[in-house]
Design an enzyme around this catalytic site. Structure first.
Site, mmCIF file in Angstrom:
data_model
loop_
_atom_site.group_PDB
_atom_site.id
_atom_site.type_symbol
_atom_site.label_atom_id
_atom_site.label_comp_id
_atom_site.label_asym_id
_atom_site.label_seq_id
_atom_site.Cartn_x
_atom_site.Cartn_y
_atom_site.Cartn_z
ATOM 1 N N LYS A 218 -24.595 21.783 75.565
ATOM 2 C CA LYS A 218 -23.948 21.997 76.756
ATOM 3 C C LYS A 218 -24.876 22.370 77.886
ATOM 4 C CE LYS A 218 -19.625 22.902 74.332
ATOM 5 N NZ LYS A 218 -18.858 23.811 73.797
ATOM 6 N N GLN B 75 -17.906 30.170 73.484
ATOM 7 C CA GLN B 75 -18.143 29.306 72.253
ATOM 8 C C GLN B 75 -17.247 29.666 71.193
ATOM 9 O OE1 GLN B 75 -19.495 26.102 72.488
ATOM 10 N NE2 GLN B 75 -18.799 25.658 70.394
ATOM 11 N N ASP C 46 -12.507 25.041 79.689
ATOM 12 C CA ASP C 46 -11.867 24.725 78.200
ATOM 13 C C ASP C 46 -10.639 24.020 78.339
ATOM 14 O OD1 ASP C 46 -13.855 24.346 76.110
ATOM 15 O OD2 ASP C 46 -14.047 26.485 76.134
HETATM 16 N N1 GUN Z 1 -15.872 25.034 69.375
HETATM 17 C C1 GUN Z 1 -15.604 23.918 69.057
HETATM 18 N N2 GUN Z 1 -15.176 23.193 69.887
HETATM 19 C C2 GUN Z 1 -15.214 23.900 71.085
HETATM 20 C C3 GUN Z 1 -14.680 23.735 72.398
HETATM 21 O O1 GUN Z 1 -14.243 22.441 72.679
HETATM 22 N N3 GUN Z 1 -14.967 24.586 73.129
HETATM 23 C C4 GUN Z 1 -15.397 25.846 72.805
HETATM 24 N N4 GUN Z 1 -15.329 27.068 73.819
HETATM 25 N N5 GUN Z 1 -15.713 26.122 71.600
HETATM 26 C C5 GUN Z 1 -15.477 25.259 70.707
#
Ligand code: GUN
Length: 281
Positions: A53, A97, A120
């Site tokens: 990311k 996350q 998100d």
């Molecule tokens: N963990 C697995 N997929 C995601 C996601 O799309 N966003 C976040 N914040 N954590 C994750």
């Protein structure tokens, strides 16, 4: 033989467009765009996701603010960190996350992220707006899937779509996006009694269950569009999806591979959402 949907190529094209828009934003507004990424603990998969990311931010010219906290962080310490980011005017988007360690109440942490910074698309307001088919920040993975179907001119209107998996992150928003695009949608999950038959009825089959190669050719209709959201390891430790690609790709019309399918789109949609969040402020 099916057409393989090239998520990597669509993502690369989108990232170029996002980069140009970020540059325009920075020169028009005279300020940079910032995404805050919070990682708690040392989950290896989460570490890789967060690294990717941050790399994507660099690629499109978005500045990132990474916050790493130990696995033993307390609820109040983590809350304080999120509240600071919520109040920080230089921060456009906040991503925490998941999963968070056991001692943390995940829901109450996510509630501290203001809707406007919820890149998100997990907040009650963003989910509510998605259900009402209003403009909002949409969860990245399902929104990425919609972009992939669009890029290959897959018709959704009037089609039977089956989503396997009912998670808040993928299954539920995916079902809502397909419904908003006029598909007839069925959501299947671990308690579904006739999963094989449900899947076999699908013109568009989206698999988000987290079980390696679970969906075999016997569960797929001839000529279906198959989207594989799974990221798993097979018995040899090799990356694979929820779909048994080898057998299914001979039968369906379109299929997304793992890796190189949905994965690159998810992070690209995060960049898209961060730009959108910044533009709306
Ligand atoms: N963990 C697995 N997929 C995601 C996601 O799309 N966003 C976040 N914040 N954590 C994750």
């Amino acid at each position: 033989m099916s057409i393989i949907i090239d998520g990597k190529a669509i993502a690369a094209e989108m990232r170029k467009e996002i980069k140009a828009e970020v540059e325009r934003f920075v020169s028009d507004k005279g300020r940079k765009i910032t995404l805050a990424v919070v990682l708690v603990g040392e989950n290896p998969a989460s570490q890789i996701y967060v690294r990717n990311k941050i790399k994507a931010c660099e690629e499109v010219g978005i500045s990132s603010k990474a916050i790493y906290l130990g696995a033993d962080v307390t609820q109040s310490e983590l809350e304080l960190n999120i509240k600071n980011l919520a109040d920080d005017k230089s921060v456009d988007g906040i991503l925490v996350q998941l999963p968070l360690p056991e001692q943390i109440d995940e829901k109450s942490i996510l509630k501290l992220i203001p809707t406007a910074k919820d890149v998100d698309g997990f907040s009650e307001e963003n989910i509510g707006k998605l259900c009402m088919n209003e403009d909002c920040l949409v969860a990245c993975t399902p929104n990425g899937v919609m972009r992939m179907l669009e890029a290959y001119d897959v018709e959704i209107k009037g089609k039977r779509a089956v989503v396997v998996g009912r998670s808040d992150i993928v299954g539920k928003p995916m079902a809502m996006l397909l419904l908003n695009a006029d598909a007839t949608v069925t959501v299947c999950h671990s308690k579904t009694t006739n999963l094989k038959e449900e899947c076999k009825n699908a013109d568009i089959l989206v698999c988000a269950i987290g079980k390696p190669k679970f969906i075999g050719a016997d569960m797929v209709k001839d000529g279906a569009v198959v989207v594989d959201v799974g990221i798993n390891r097979d018995e040899n430790g090799k990356l694979c999806g929820d779909v048994d690609f080898e057998s299914v790709h001979k039968k369906c019309a379109y299929i997304t591979p793992v890796p190189g399918g949905v994965g690159p789109m998810t992070i690209t949609m995060l960049m898209y959402n961060t730009l959108k969040a910044a533009s709306r402020r």
